[in-house]
Design an enzyme around this catalytic site. Structure first.
Site, PDB file in Angstrom:
ATOM      1  N   GLY A  40       0.776  -1.241   0.000  1.00 26.19           N
ATOM      2  CA  GLY A  40       0.000   0.000   0.000  1.00 26.19           C
ATOM      3  C   GLY A  40       0.803   1.285   0.000  1.00 26.19           C
ATOM      4  O   GLY A  40       1.707   1.496  -0.829  1.00 26.19           O
ATOM      5  N   ASP A  71       8.829  -4.649   7.257  1.00 29.95           N
ATOM      6  CA  ASP A  71       7.455  -5.137   7.334  1.00 29.95           C
ATOM      7  C   ASP A  71       7.418  -6.440   8.127  1.00 29.95           C
ATOM      8  O   ASP A  71       8.399  -7.182   8.151  1.00 29.95           O
ATOM      9  CB  ASP A  71       6.880  -5.375   5.929  1.00 29.95           C
ATOM     10  CG  ASP A  71       5.366  -5.215   5.892  1.00 29.95           C
ATOM     11  OD1 ASP A  71       4.874  -4.196   5.360  1.00 29.95           O
ATOM     12  OD2 ASP A  71       4.664  -6.099   6.414  1.00 29.95           O
ATOM     13  N   TYR A  99      -9.265   2.332  16.200  1.00 35.03           N
ATOM     14  CA  TYR A  99      -8.523   2.970  15.103  1.00 35.03           C
ATOM     15  C   TYR A  99      -8.571   4.491  15.252  1.00 35.03           C
ATOM     16  O   TYR A  99      -7.542   5.172  15.182  1.00 35.03           O
ATOM     17  CB  TYR A  99      -9.134   2.525  13.754  1.00 35.03           C
ATOM     18  CG  TYR A  99      -8.293   2.896  12.550  1.00 35.03           C
ATOM     19  CD1 TYR A  99      -7.230   2.085  12.146  1.00 35.03           C
ATOM     20  CD2 TYR A  99      -8.538   4.053  11.817  1.00 35.03           C
ATOM     21  CE1 TYR A  99      -6.449   2.415  11.050  1.00 35.03           C
ATOM     22  CE2 TYR A  99      -7.763   4.388  10.718  1.00 35.03           C
ATOM     23  CZ  TYR A  99      -6.726   3.563  10.337  1.00 35.03           C
ATOM     24  OH  TYR A  99      -5.940   3.900   9.243  1.00 35.03           O
ATOM     25  N   THR A 138      -6.015   0.312  -0.690  1.00 23.26           N
ATOM     26  CA  THR A 138      -4.962  -0.616  -0.244  1.00 23.26           C
ATOM     27  C   THR A 138      -5.617  -1.837   0.407  1.00 23.26           C
ATOM     28  O   THR A 138      -6.795  -1.790   0.767  1.00 23.26           O
ATOM     29  CB  THR A 138      -4.033   0.032   0.805  1.00 23.26           C
ATOM     30  OG1 THR A 138      -4.783   0.191   2.016  1.00 23.26           O
ATOM     31  CG2 THR A 138      -3.481   1.367   0.361  1.00 23.26           C
TER      32      THR A 138
HETATM   33  P1  NAD Z   1      -1.520  -1.927   3.932  1.00 25.49           P
HETATM   34  O1  NAD Z   1      -2.224  -3.016   4.646  1.00 25.49           O
HETATM   35  O2  NAD Z   1      -1.473  -1.943   2.462  1.00 25.49           O
HETATM   36  O3  NAD Z   1      -0.017  -1.782   4.486  1.00 25.49           O
HETATM   37  C1  NAD Z   1       0.275  -1.848   5.860  1.00 25.49           C
HETATM   38  C2  NAD Z   1       1.543  -2.650   6.029  1.00 25.49           C
HETATM   39  O4  NAD Z   1       1.897  -2.629   7.427  1.00 25.49           O
HETATM   40  C3  NAD Z   1       1.388  -4.115   5.618  1.00 25.49           C
HETATM   41  O5  NAD Z   1       2.398  -4.476   4.699  1.00 25.49           O
HETATM   42  C4  NAD Z   1       1.520  -4.876   6.927  1.00 25.49           C
HETATM   43  O6  NAD Z   1       2.120  -6.158   6.789  1.00 25.49           O
HETATM   44  C5  NAD Z   1       2.384  -3.934   7.746  1.00 25.49           C
HETATM   45  N1  NAD Z   1       2.261  -4.166   9.185  1.00 25.49           N
HETATM   46  C6  NAD Z   1       1.123  -4.340   9.893  1.00 25.49           C
HETATM   47  N2  NAD Z   1       1.407  -4.554  11.171  1.00 25.49           N
HETATM   48  C7  NAD Z   1       2.758  -4.523  11.281  1.00 25.49           C
HETATM   49  C8  NAD Z   1       3.656  -4.694  12.364  1.00 25.49           C
HETATM   50  N3  NAD Z   1       3.217  -4.973  13.612  1.00 25.49           N
HETATM   51  N4  NAD Z   1       4.982  -4.569  12.133  1.00 25.49           N
HETATM   52  C9  NAD Z   1       5.436  -4.318  10.892  1.00 25.49           C
HETATM   53  N5  NAD Z   1       4.632  -4.161   9.819  1.00 25.49           N
HETATM   54  C10 NAD Z   1       3.302  -4.264  10.013  1.00 25.49           C
HETATM   55  O7  NAD Z   1      -2.211  -0.597   4.452  1.00 25.49           O
HETATM   56  P2  NAD Z   1      -2.025   0.950   4.046  1.00 25.49           P
HETATM   57  O8  NAD Z   1      -3.372   1.441   3.725  1.00 25.49           O
HETATM   58  O9  NAD Z   1      -0.909   1.151   3.097  1.00 25.49           O
HETATM   59  O10 NAD Z   1      -1.635   1.537   5.472  1.00 25.49           O
HETATM   60  C11 NAD Z   1      -0.439   2.263   5.732  1.00 25.49           C
HETATM   61  C12 NAD Z   1      -0.726   3.284   6.811  1.00 25.49           C
HETATM   62  O11 NAD Z   1      -1.688   4.219   6.318  1.00 25.49           O
HETATM   63  C13 NAD Z   1      -1.364   2.676   8.079  1.00 25.49           C
HETATM   64  O12 NAD Z   1      -0.810   3.299   9.219  1.00 25.49           O
HETATM   65  C14 NAD Z   1      -2.827   3.018   7.931  1.00 25.49           C
HETATM   66  O13 NAD Z   1      -3.489   3.074   9.173  1.00 25.49           O
HETATM   67  C15 NAD Z   1      -2.728   4.375   7.252  1.00 25.49           C
HETATM   68  N6  NAD Z   1      -3.925   4.826   6.548  1.00 25.49           N
HETATM   69  C16 NAD Z   1      -4.506   4.069   5.557  1.00 25.49           C
HETATM   70  C17 NAD Z   1      -5.645   4.553   4.920  1.00 25.49           C
HETATM   71  C18 NAD Z   1      -6.360   3.771   3.841  1.00 25.49           C
HETATM   72  O14 NAD Z   1      -7.472   4.161   3.440  1.00 25.49           O
HETATM   73  N7  NAD Z   1      -5.781   2.732   3.295  1.00 25.49           N
HETATM   74  C19 NAD Z   1      -6.186   5.793   5.282  1.00 25.49           C
HETATM   75  C20 NAD Z   1      -5.560   6.527   6.281  1.00 25.49           C
HETATM   76  C21 NAD Z   1      -4.426   6.037   6.904  1.00 25.49           C
END
Ligand code: NAD
Length: 243
Positions: free
Chosen positions: A16, A37, A150, A185
């Site tokens: 993501g 990761d 969250y 994502t």
């Molecule tokens: P994603 O699931 O695509 O990526 C998140 C990654 O974090 C994954 O590869 C996962 O394996 C890794 N991860 C999870 N727990 C972990 C841990 N304990 N140690 C190491 N790695 C770990 O999700 P994303 O949407 O790319 O999220 C990235 C950030 O953006 C997050 O903090 C999420 O809360 C934030 N976010 C996402 C959105 C959305 O709509 N997707 C919106 C706002 C904020």
């Protein structure tokens, strides 16, 4: 702030937004990119694309943070930019969330930033530079229905970055907080089997951004040394606090 010749580390870099950040930072000619990761295979895939270092680590444990920092610094030297971005969507809900569930979200979304700052900040202060960034969320600015842990932990992540920015910006160390709105994502799709999660996603679908566009806004925001980096227009997520 320029990233040429610097060491950039991104947690949650296997997927993501984190994976897109790694690829976007690669265009800034850094000295090295470390991709962290909990899912090693995904970290390796991203690292391969940016000619970087992949590290498997669970950021919900302080010992893991200390280890990953040591490994990264052994390979590319001192970390100049630490992008604490790993996140998890679950557990969602309110009353039904257990202590364990709250703690899990708290460790991944808040303590992981605190532990990294504690480990890196003293040396950055000595050098008079460095960049500590965390990914909160639009849910750190306004409430996300049906997802109390969250929302609470993302508000805390923003408050933490803001507190440190006020306390330590005079040292030359920079702080930023990325607050994306909805992004396409796996994290967002992971709550699709829950009625509330699905409703939130569908309600926001028109505004969803691609990770690559979020990463571009984020890196440009860091170059401009902006504290709060929102990837969506202010009419969707009302901004507050420092800008
Ligand atoms: P994603 O699931 O695509 O990526 C998140 C990654 O974090 C994954 O590869 C996962 O394996 C890794 N991860 C999870 N727990 C972990 C841990 N304990 N140690 C190491 N790695 C770990 O999700 P994303 O949407 O790319 O999220 C990235 C950030 O953006 C997050 O903090 C999420 O809360 C934030 N976010 C996402 C959105 C959305 O709509 N997707 C919106 C706002 C904020």
């Amino acid at each position: 702030m320029e990233f040429g010749g610097r060491h950039v580390l991104i947690t949650g870099g296997g997927s993501g937004i984190g994976a897109a950040l790694a690829e976007r930072f690669a265009k800034e000619c850094p000295r090295g990119i470390t991709v962290v990761d909990i899912d090693f295979a995904s970290a390796q895939e991203t690292a391969f694309r940016v000619d970087g270092l992949a590290i498997e680590a669970d950021v919900s444990r302080e010992s893991e943070i200390l280890r990953l920092i040591a490994e990264a610094e052994q390979r590319f030297g001192e970390i100049d930019v630490y992008f604490s971005n790993a996140g998890i969507p679950r557990p969602i809900g309110g009353l039904e969330v257990t202590d364990e569930g709250w703690q899990q979200q708290w460790n991944v979304h808040v303590m992981s930033h605190i532990w990294a700052m504690r480990a890196l900040l003293p040396a950055m202060i000595k050098r008079g530079e460095g960049y500590l960034v965390n990914t909160a969320s639009g849910a750190g600015l306004i409430m996300t229905p049906g997802a109390a842990p969250y929302t609470v932990t993302k508000h805390a992540a923003l408050a933490l970055a803001e507190s440190y920015a006020v306390m330590y910006s005079h040292t030359g160390v920079r702080f930023s907080c990325l607050c994306p709105g909805l992004v396409e994502t796996p994290l967002m799709l992971a709550v699709d089997d829950d009625p509330v999660g699905r409703a939130v996603r569908m309600g926001l679908d028109n505004h969803a951004m691609a990770p690559v566009d979020v990463a571009d806004v984020a890196v440009r925001g860091l170059i401009e040394e902006r504290f709060l980096i929102q990837t969506h227009p202010d009419d969707i997520i009302p901004a507050a606090r420092l800008r």
